[in-house]
Design an enzyme around this catalytic site. Sequence first.
Site, short mmCIF file in Angstrom:
data_model
loop_
_atom_site.label_atom_id
_atom_site.label_comp_id
_atom_site.label_asym_id
_atom_site.label_seq_id
_atom_site.Cartn_x
_atom_site.Cartn_y
_atom_site.Cartn_z
N SER A 255 29.54 57.28 14.53
CA SER A 255 29.39 58.68 14.37
C SER A 255 29.58 59.28 15.78
O SER A 255 29.28 58.69 16.72
CB SER A 255 28.04 59.13 14.03
OG SER A 255 27.72 60.61 14.21
N MET B 15 37.13 66.06 12.81
CA MET B 15 37.16 67.12 14.00
C MET B 15 37.16 66.48 15.51
O MET B 15 36.72 67.09 16.43
CB MET B 15 35.41 67.46 13.81
CG MET B 15 35.28 68.47 12.56
SD MET B 15 33.99 69.30 12.46
CE MET B 15 32.72 68.36 12.96
N GLY C 32 35.12 59.72 4.88
CA GLY C 32 34.34 58.50 4.98
C GLY C 32 32.92 58.74 4.09
O GLY C 32 32.52 59.77 3.87
N HIS D 153 36.64 56.67 11.95
CA HIS D 153 37.93 57.31 11.78
C HIS D 153 38.98 56.72 11.52
O HIS D 153 40.03 56.74 10.77
CB HIS D 153 38.23 58.59 12.75
CG HIS D 153 37.17 59.49 12.97
ND1 HIS D 153 36.34 59.54 14.13
CD2 HIS D 153 36.73 60.59 12.16
CE1 HIS D 153 35.56 60.48 14.07
NE2 HIS D 153 35.48 61.20 12.87
N GLN E 176 28.96 65.31 1.71
CA GLN E 176 30.01 66.23 1.98
C GLN E 176 31.07 65.52 0.90
O GLN E 176 32.10 66.25 0.41
CB GLN E 176 30.41 65.74 3.24
CG GLN E 176 31.96 66.32 3.49
CD GLN E 176 32.45 66.21 5.35
OE1 GLN E 176 31.88 67.13 5.86
NE2 GLN E 176 33.27 65.10 5.45
N ALA F 61 37.11 63.48 18.35
CA ALA F 61 36.30 62.33 18.96
C ALA F 61 36.10 61.22 18.03
O ALA F 61 35.25 60.78 17.73
CB ALA F 61 34.84 63.19 18.69
N HIS G 47 36.43 57.70 16.37
CA HIS G 47 35.87 56.34 16.58
C HIS G 47 36.26 55.36 15.52
O HIS G 47 37.30 55.79 14.58
CB HIS G 47 34.38 56.25 16.60
CG HIS G 47 33.74 56.90 15.49
ND1 HIS G 47 33.79 56.51 13.97
CD2 HIS G 47 33.14 58.41 15.17
CE1 HIS G 47 33.17 57.47 13.32
NE2 HIS G 47 32.79 58.47 14.11
O1 PAF Z 1 33.80 65.16 8.46
C1 PAF Z 1 34.34 65.90 9.16
O2 PAF Z 1 34.61 65.49 10.21
C2 PAF Z 1 34.40 67.46 8.72
O3 PAF Z 1 33.32 67.84 8.27
C3 PAF Z 1 35.79 67.79 8.07
C4 PAF Z 1 35.86 67.16 6.70
C5 PAF Z 1 36.87 67.26 8.78
C6 PAF Z 1 35.66 69.16 7.95
O4 PAF Z 1 35.69 69.97 9.15
#
Ligand code: PAF
Length: 279
Positions: free
Chosen positions: A185, A30, A147, A37, A153, A32, A34
């Site tokens: 985060s 999404m 992650g 990612h 998730q 932003a 860091h």
């Molecule tokens: O972890 C995230 O950044 C979001 O939940 C994802 C997997 C990109 C789905 O929008």
Amino acid sequence: MKIIRQIDPLRDALKELRQQKSSLGLVPTMGALHAGHMRLVETARAQCDAVIVSIFVNPTQFGEGEDLDSYPRQEAADAALLEAAGVDLIWAPTVDQVYPHGFATNISVSGVSTGLCGGSRPGHFDGVATVVAKLFNQVRPDAAFFGEKDYQQLAVIRRMARDLDFTHDIIGVPTVRDADGVALSSRNAYLTPEQRGQAVALPNTMRDAADAIVKGDDIAAILAEAEGKLLASGFHKVDYFELRNAETLENMTVFEKPARLLAAAHIGSTRLIDNIAVA
Ligand code: PAF
């Protein structure tokens, strides 16, 4: 590195990439971005010939009163980081490319989405599963990278991918932490310096609880004490602090491996989550 916002040019670009490269890795984000990612990107680069990063702040995974409007958006800075990391393409769709007029489909994964963040954020995992399934269909990667920081998730996405016959690999990448142990985060940006100092109580308390569980102390007492410690350290609300089976995410009252401690707690207006293996 191209930044593409519409589905037709995405298909053209992917066709071209597939002619040149033998495997495509997808890192859904999404934005932003860091170092957490960027670890996903590095892992994808090590395992795939081409890397596509999606940047989409998905409205359907935010509940009422959550931070959709204020969620940090910094596409230019993200793009510079991704370009330097050798990413081939950014897929940054507009909302209507993901949710066209009349969109009426919802993917709901039961079981692993129950309780934990699924309990405190109703509808959140439907939004995640639906958007991730769409990203998988849009990009059709050979592997997708997520992650472990968002452990539930990851379990929801693995279940959804198995159930809907997505055949590409789903790769979980260990959480990246600051030197003091706080998990990276995008939401850490909301913390004041004082709150950032207090946030270290979350990983510290989790580590102490994990050690006590392995030693064989009473699990219910350990979990209750951990919640108390967080509340005494600057957190004002604990959504959950639980021990679960690391694979099924079923609740665990007697310790056996594989086990995972998962927690979510609020500090100021920020909700932090974390999880660690108990081994
Ligand atoms: O972890 C995230 O950044 C979001 O939940 C994802 C997997 C990109 C789905 O929008």
